[in-house]
Design an enzyme around this catalytic site. Structure first.
Site, short mmCIF file in Angstrom:
data_model
loop_
_atom_site.label_atom_id
_atom_site.label_comp_id
_atom_site.label_asym_id
_atom_site.label_seq_id
_atom_site.Cartn_x
_atom_site.Cartn_y
_atom_site.Cartn_z
N LYS A 1 0.83 -1.21 0.00
CA LYS A 1 0.00 0.00 0.00
C LYS A 1 0.87 1.27 0.00
O LYS A 1 2.08 1.20 0.25
CB LYS A 1 -0.94 -0.04 1.21
CG LYS A 1 -1.98 -1.18 1.13
CD LYS A 1 -2.98 -1.09 2.27
CE LYS A 1 -4.02 -2.20 2.19
NZ LYS A 1 -5.07 -2.07 3.23
N TYR B 1 -12.22 -2.30 -3.88
CA TYR B 1 -12.75 -2.46 -2.51
C TYR B 1 -14.28 -2.34 -2.47
O TYR B 1 -14.84 -1.98 -1.43
CB TYR B 1 -12.11 -1.43 -1.58
CG TYR B 1 -10.76 -1.83 -1.02
CD1 TYR B 1 -10.62 -2.98 -0.23
CD2 TYR B 1 -9.62 -1.06 -1.22
CE1 TYR B 1 -9.39 -3.35 0.31
CE2 TYR B 1 -8.38 -1.42 -0.67
CZ TYR B 1 -8.28 -2.58 0.09
OH TYR B 1 -7.07 -2.94 0.64
N ASN C 1 -2.26 0.45 6.64
CA ASN C 1 -1.75 -0.80 7.19
C ASN C 1 -0.87 -1.61 6.24
O ASN C 1 -0.83 -2.83 6.30
CB ASN C 1 -2.89 -1.63 7.78
CG ASN C 1 -3.93 -1.99 6.76
OD1 ASN C 1 -3.79 -1.67 5.58
ND2 ASN C 1 -4.97 -2.67 7.19
N HIS D 1 -2.12 -5.38 1.54
CA HIS D 1 -3.42 -6.04 1.33
C HIS D 1 -3.15 -7.49 0.94
O HIS D 1 -2.17 -7.78 0.26
CB HIS D 1 -4.19 -5.37 0.19
CG HIS D 1 -5.30 -6.25 -0.33
ND1 HIS D 1 -6.54 -6.30 0.25
CD2 HIS D 1 -5.32 -7.16 -1.34
CE1 HIS D 1 -7.29 -7.19 -0.39
NE2 HIS D 1 -6.57 -7.73 -1.36
N GLU E 1 -9.59 -10.73 -7.52
CA GLU E 1 -8.59 -9.68 -7.36
C GLU E 1 -7.39 -9.89 -8.30
O GLU E 1 -6.86 -8.91 -8.84
CB GLU E 1 -8.13 -9.65 -5.90
CG GLU E 1 -9.26 -9.16 -4.99
CD GLU E 1 -8.91 -9.21 -3.51
OE1 GLU E 1 -7.78 -9.60 -3.15
OE2 GLU E 1 -9.79 -8.84 -2.70
#
Ligand code: ATP
Ligand code: MG
Length: 139
Positions: free
Chosen positions: A11, A51, A114, A117, A128
């Protein structure tokens, strides 16, 4: 155990903090093969589509803001039980709850930012991986 493919994203926070090499190195050290890899900047539409399952959640706008705040690295990891193994290496969603040595414990600052993913099931992994990669780009 089944050979699986799963989608991993480094990320924007972890890219900005120069953790790309450490994170990819960790996956390889753990025996996960990098079947595909690209660095890119997500548009809002791309992040919202990715998402979409969270679109009704209160944090959705914040999540899309964050995922479009800088470049990301999208990868396909492959190996025995790759989906669950990647989730174990990542650690809990909230780094405050993540186990010692997990990527989120090492590199994440908050539940919103965070570091990584990972797909959470075979169904989401298939969706995905297909969202970011064509079959010909994976080997
Ligand atoms: P990811 O899907 O990114 O791998 P995850 O599967 O551990 O994370 P999800 O429940 O799918 O967690 O949430 C997706 C992302 O939404 C989280 O990684 C986090 O960045 C963000 N998020 C989840 N819960 C919150 C929250 N309470 N506040 C802010 N952001 C959140
Ligand atoms: Mg998730």
């Amino acid at each position: 155990m089944a050979n699986e493919r799963t989608l991993s994203i480094i990320k924007p926070d972890a890219v900005k903090n120069h953790h790309i090499g450490a994170i990819i190195g960790r996956f390889e050290k753990e025996g996960l093969h990098i079947a595909g890899l690209r660095k890119c900047q997500l548009s809002r539409a791309e992040a919202e589509g990715f998402y979409a399952e969270h679109s009704a959640r209160g944090f959705f706008g914040e999540l899309v803001d964050f995922m479009t705040s800088g470049p990301v690295v999208v990868m396909v990891l492959e190996g025995d039980d790759a989906i669950a193994r990647n989730r174990a290496i990542m650690g809990a969603t909230n780094p405050a709850n993540a186990a010692e040595g997990t990527l989120r414990k090492l590199y994440a600052a908050s539940v919103g930012e965070n570091a990584v993913h990972g797909s959470d099931s075979p169904t989401s992994a298939a969706r995905e991986v297909g969202y970011f990669f064509r079959a010909i780009e994976l080997s």
